[in-house]
Design an enzyme around this catalytic site. Sequence first.
Site, PDB file in Angstrom:
ATOM      1  N   GLU A   1       0.857  -1.197   0.000  1.00  0.00           N
ATOM      2  CA  GLU A   1       0.000   0.000   0.000  1.00  0.00           C
ATOM      3  C   GLU A   1       0.886   1.237   0.000  1.00  0.00           C
ATOM      4  O   GLU A   1       2.060   1.159   0.372  1.00  0.00           O
ATOM      5  CB  GLU A   1      -0.939  -0.001   1.210  1.00  0.00           C
ATOM      6  CG  GLU A   1      -0.210   0.186   2.520  1.00  0.00           C
ATOM      7  CD  GLU A   1      -1.094   0.103   3.770  1.00  0.00           C
ATOM      8  OE1 GLU A   1      -2.199  -0.447   3.706  1.00  0.00           O
ATOM      9  OE2 GLU A   1      -0.625   0.581   4.821  1.00  0.00           O
TER      10      GLU A   1
ATOM     11  N   TYR B   1      -3.429   2.868   9.081  1.00  0.00           N
ATOM     12  CA  TYR B   1      -2.777   1.738   8.401  1.00  0.00           C
ATOM     13  C   TYR B   1      -2.275   0.641   9.331  1.00  0.00           C
ATOM     14  O   TYR B   1      -1.721  -0.342   8.873  1.00  0.00           O
ATOM     15  CB  TYR B   1      -1.651   2.212   7.483  1.00  0.00           C
ATOM     16  CG  TYR B   1      -0.659   3.169   8.099  1.00  0.00           C
ATOM     17  CD1 TYR B   1       0.107   2.786   9.202  1.00  0.00           C
ATOM     18  CD2 TYR B   1      -0.495   4.453   7.590  1.00  0.00           C
ATOM     19  CE1 TYR B   1       1.008   3.671   9.767  1.00  0.00           C
ATOM     20  CE2 TYR B   1       0.409   5.336   8.153  1.00  0.00           C
ATOM     21  CZ  TYR B   1       1.159   4.936   9.247  1.00  0.00           C
ATOM     22  OH  TYR B   1       2.038   5.805   9.800  1.00  0.00           O
TER      23      TYR B   1
ATOM     24  N   CYS C   1      43.898  18.863   9.144  1.00  0.00           N
ATOM     25  CA  CYS C   1      42.548  19.106   9.663  1.00  0.00           C
ATOM     26  C   CYS C   1      42.279  20.610   9.636  1.00  0.00           C
ATOM     27  O   CYS C   1      43.066  21.382  10.178  1.00  0.00           O
ATOM     28  CB  CYS C   1      42.430  18.582  11.092  1.00  0.00           C
ATOM     29  SG  CYS C   1      40.899  19.098  11.895  1.00  0.00           S
TER      30      CYS C   1
HETATM   31  S1  IVH Z   1       3.212   0.799   8.614  1.00  0.00           S
HETATM   32  C1  IVH Z   1       5.793  -0.742  12.445  1.00  0.00           C
HETATM   33  N1  IVH Z   1       2.111   1.923   6.545  1.00  0.00           N
HETATM   34  O1  IVH Z   1       6.355   5.586   7.490  1.00  0.00           O
HETATM   35  C2  IVH Z   1       5.602   0.438  11.557  1.00  0.00           C
HETATM   36  N2  IVH Z   1       3.705   3.198   7.786  1.00  0.00           N
HETATM   37  O2  IVH Z   1       9.237   5.300   7.580  1.00  0.00           O
HETATM   38  C3  IVH Z   1       4.270   0.372  10.897  1.00  0.00           C
HETATM   39  N3  IVH Z   1       4.038   5.468   6.947  1.00  0.00           N
HETATM   40  O3  IVH Z   1       6.662   5.590  10.969  1.00  0.00           O
HETATM   41  C4  IVH Z   1       4.162   1.422   9.892  1.00  0.00           C
HETATM   42  N4  IVH Z   1       2.608   5.336   5.289  1.00  0.00           N
HETATM   43  O4  IVH Z   1       4.791   6.975   9.901  1.00  0.00           O
HETATM   44  C5  IVH Z   1       2.988   2.076   7.546  1.00  0.00           C
HETATM   45  N5  IVH Z   1       1.025   2.797   4.691  1.00  0.00           N
HETATM   46  C6  IVH Z   1       1.888   2.951   5.694  1.00  0.00           C
HETATM   47  C7  IVH Z   1       2.594   4.146   5.905  1.00  0.00           C
HETATM   48  C8  IVH Z   1       3.505   4.232   6.963  1.00  0.00           C
HETATM   49  C9  IVH Z   1       3.468   6.128   5.928  1.00  0.00           C
HETATM   50  C10 IVH Z   1       5.077   6.042   7.835  1.00  0.00           C
HETATM   51  C11 IVH Z   1       4.946   5.736   9.299  1.00  0.00           C
HETATM   52  C12 IVH Z   1       6.262   5.145   9.708  1.00  0.00           C
HETATM   53  C13 IVH Z   1       7.150   5.645   8.641  1.00  0.00           C
HETATM   54  C14 IVH Z   1       8.364   4.780   8.504  1.00  0.00           C
END
Ligand code: IVH
Length: 694
Positions: free
Chosen positions: A132, A243, A422
């Site tokens: 996704e 999500y 340096c």
């Molecule tokens: S799943 C265990 N799904 O991306 C972590 N994260 O780079 C579960 N994010 O901290 C995250 N879209 O803030 C997930 N479809 C998506 C997402 C998503 C954006 C962000 C989220 C996460 C960051 C990591």
Amino acid sequence: MLSPRKKEKSGAVSTMNIIEAEAEAARLRKDLRRHDILYHQKDAPEISDAEYDALKQRLEAIETRFPLLATSDSPTKTVGAKPLKEFAKVRHAMPMLSLSNSFSEEDVADFVDRVRKFLNLPEAAKLEIVAEPKIDGLSCSLRYEQGKLAQAATRGDGEEGEDVTQNVRTIKSVPQQLPKGVPEVLEVRGEVYMTRADFQKLNKAQEALGDKVFANPRNGAAGSLRQLDASITARRPLRFFGYALGEVSEPVAETQEGIRRKLAQWGFEVPEPEKVAGSAAELLKFHEKVYEERPEIAYDLDGIVYKVNSLDYQRRLGFVSRSPRWATAHKFPAEQAETIINKIIIQVGRTGTLTPVAELEPISVGGVVVSRATLHNEDEINRKGAYEGARIIIQRAGDVIPQVVRVVNPNPKKLFKFPDKCPECGSKAVREQDEAATRCTGGLICPAQAVERLKHFASRTAFDIEGLGDKIIQEFWDEKIIQTPGDIFRLEKHAEALKEREGWGELSVKKLLDSVEKRRTIGLDRFTYALGIRQVGQATARKIALHYESLDKLLHEMKEAKDRESGAYHALLSIEDIGPSVAEDIVSFFAEKHNQEVIHDLRQELTIRDFERPKAVNSPVAGKTVVFTGKLSKMGREEAKAQAEMLGAKVAGSVSKNTDYLVAGEDAGSKLKKAVELGVKTLTEDEWLELIKT
Ligand code: IVH
């Protein structure tokens, strides 16, 4: 100052035209804000309460007559209650993690292979992975109790975020109340974001009001959510995608897809499109398709997230450091732009590495203005043919620091010559054989290294001292207020002088000293990381802490380990991820007299907590040292290790007399032989599983 305006001020609002009214409103706001600060922050009001109220009523009268002139941050809306100084902190019931990144087809294939291997899936077994969009916003955790939105928190450092409940209540796409039948406790995790069109509208409005404009929709969303006055957030066009789940009092689904379905049923928007794939090839196809459709999608995506569909598999896969093994973010290719290198400067890092940085003619890349790019090291400069004045292509991927892709007009005659001294302390700069980095040999006499070490020490992932950012550290260093980490904990001595600093006051000093106090107790893992040992990042520091458990033990063992033949040195090498090169850096760090003094000094100021083993201390293998060897049949090697660590065992890479158990799979070889020789207890895979079942 007020005299020429006095007359206008007493002019009746009812006879004003909009131009006069606008000017008058702006003046009133400015005055009211100044009086607010004098009253609330400086405790030094210049006017009576009645006079203050009169100013405010006049502004209200203008805003009522000319609604177009009302601004969301007008003092008519913000005052009344004393303004909040900062958000309350919220500890997450379950940590909010980040995702590992994948950049290439190969990375994605590796991800799928790694998962299959970890789970020990036979070739024929199917593995579903949900893909996704990755939304470029800021993550938020929404806690529902008995179906009602009870609390909302930002991610913060993953363990602790900020309480933005009031702000999130103003977001239309966040349900306040969930349908009947949802679990009593339910945390929905997702992303607060803004569409590109809304972002542009917001920036136009900000510009018209002379307010801050945002660099990109993500900054716009963050700046809008983190407003102490929620009525400002209410006027900003924020949205939310759900999500994932955090804490839940009962399971709601068996798959990631099931979670998505539930979220949608409960009234959340979920990122679309979605694909359930069975192979890396299918994931890549989906990635490409969404990348192409990106211009038609109303909000910024920075890649595709792949998640193992089965929640049972997710549970087995668990985490490594701060990211789940069951997911990865496959980033979209970086955005590129052409600009000029104005100058190449050399930065000196905390371990003395000289890093060349290109100062650029500022340029916008993917919505962010970039004015610097790293050139990494001498080889990279030569490879790219970088020089001052070169026209170059740069690229930026997500938050990553921009990189120089290539020089458009190479000119070998002008090639940048890497310094052999340096630039900060004049000491010789040398490059070891087989190393890419050139290092300053000045060690502790090099001010740049000392300052960088201090910055690292206080930084968010280390001691996390709020209010002691890079800029302040540099200033305090220059003014000799902080010369060594221990000085941070003696800042109180300077309290009076600090209050006199420009822009500081009683309150800011108190805040800084409070945040220092909060960190007087720290875990061994963070402490070890904060020391800034070369090649020791968070994950390695944690393994060191897990192995030695207390600072006393660690220091004692490091003293012994100076003898490379000693058991202590071999024990260090047996820690996972610590090879000879890292071990050398660790041992020489602790052997250095100055470092010993720094640690000794810190011990006078701090309480360094022994490492707390994660849960399950009662398990039969807690505290035991285990080595796995040979091919396991019920699970992958990584899973076996992770599970043993969860149960409080230490997993070592080699057998020694300190090993408690050797778990031998099929075709076990030299390690098994050594274990038998040393009299270490050996177990088959089944015996091991039987042992940890109890
Ligand atoms: S799943 C265990 N799904 O991306 C972590 N994260 O780079 C579960 N994010 O901290 C995250 N879209 O803030 C997930 N479809 C998506 C997402 C998503 C954006 C962000 C989220 C996460 C960051 C990591």
